[in-house]
Design a protein around this motif. Structure first.
Motif, PDB file in Angstrom:
ATOM      1  N   TYR A  11       0.823  -1.212   0.000  1.00 36.79           N
ATOM      2  CA  TYR A  11       0.000   0.000   0.000  1.00 36.79           C
ATOM      3  C   TYR A  11       0.858   1.264   0.000  1.00 36.79           C
ATOM      4  O   TYR A  11       0.517   2.256  -0.643  1.00 36.79           O
ATOM      5  N   THR A  12       1.977   1.236   0.686  1.00 35.02           N
ATOM      6  CA  THR A  12       2.873   2.393   0.700  1.00 35.02           C
ATOM      7  C   THR A  12       3.464   2.628  -0.683  1.00 35.02           C
ATOM      8  O   THR A  12       3.480   3.767  -1.188  1.00 35.02           O
ATOM      9  N   ALA A  14       2.190   1.664  -3.497  1.00 32.59           N
ATOM     10  CA  ALA A  14       1.093   2.064  -4.376  1.00 32.59           C
ATOM     11  C   ALA A  14       0.789   3.555  -4.216  1.00 32.59           C
ATOM     12  O   ALA A  14       0.569   4.268  -5.206  1.00 32.59           O
ATOM     13  N   MET A  15       0.780   4.048  -3.007  1.00 36.21           N
ATOM     14  CA  MET A  15       0.510   5.473  -2.771  1.00 36.21           C
ATOM     15  C   MET A  15       1.648   6.346  -3.300  1.00 36.21           C
ATOM     16  O   MET A  15       1.398   7.411  -3.884  1.00 36.21           O
ATOM     17  N   ILE A  16       2.883   5.927  -3.124  1.00 35.15           N
ATOM     18  CA  ILE A  16       4.019   6.689  -3.667  1.00 35.15           C
ATOM     19  C   ILE A  16       3.938   6.717  -5.193  1.00 35.15           C
ATOM     20  O   ILE A  16       4.139   7.761  -5.822  1.00 35.15           O
ATOM     21  N   PHE A  18       1.203   6.469  -6.997  1.00 33.80           N
ATOM     22  CA  PHE A  18       0.075   7.337  -7.340  1.00 33.80           C
ATOM     23  C   PHE A  18       0.465   8.807  -7.248  1.00 33.80           C
ATOM     24  O   PHE A  18       0.121   9.606  -8.127  1.00 33.80           O
ATOM     25  N   ILE A  19       1.196   9.179  -6.223  1.00 37.18           N
ATOM     26  CA  ILE A  19       1.632  10.578  -6.055  1.00 37.18           C
ATOM     27  C   ILE A  19       2.593  10.972  -7.178  1.00 37.18           C
ATOM     28  O   ILE A  19       2.482  12.052  -7.752  1.00 37.18           O
TER      29      ILE A  19
END
Length: 111
Positions: A11-12, A14-16, A18-19
């Motif tokens: 999840y980390t 994936a968020m990086i 996405f950003i």
């Protein structure tokens, strides 16, 4: 315990990702300081170096021309040039026959 660490890492990342993707799209679409239509709006037509730190430039902004002096400390607009100050070069012909040349400016300065 290991599943929690693996889930957190997935999840980390994936968020990086996405950003990073959002910033890339923002940079390409929104943040364009110069549009393509204004690309050739301001240009240097000619320049003359007076010393290593001083120069005179003929700038073209749209359809107008300006004589600008620049040195290490400041920049000064000397004059707005009009069509009377422009002479045709012998090798040029057609619509673009009138081109600013520093010989014209030197003649004007001697007057």
């Amino acid at each position: 315990m290991n599943t929690y660490i693996i889930n957190f890492a997935v999840y980390t990342l994936a968020m990086i990702g996405f950003i990073v993707l959002a910033l890339y799209i923002y940079k390409k679409s929104v943040y364009t300081p110069f549009n393509n239509k204004n690309k050739d709006f301001l240009s240097i037509e000619n320049n003359l170096k007076l010393s290593p730190t001083k120069a005179i430039y003929v700038l073209k902004a749209g359809k107008e021309r300006f004589l600008v002096a620049a040195d290490a400390a400041n920049t000064t607009m000397l004059a707005k040039l009009d069509i009377d100050n422009v002479e045709a070069r012998p090798e040029e012909s057609g619509q673009n026959a009138k081109i600013m040349d520093f010989s014209v400016i030197q003649k004007l300065m001697k007057r």
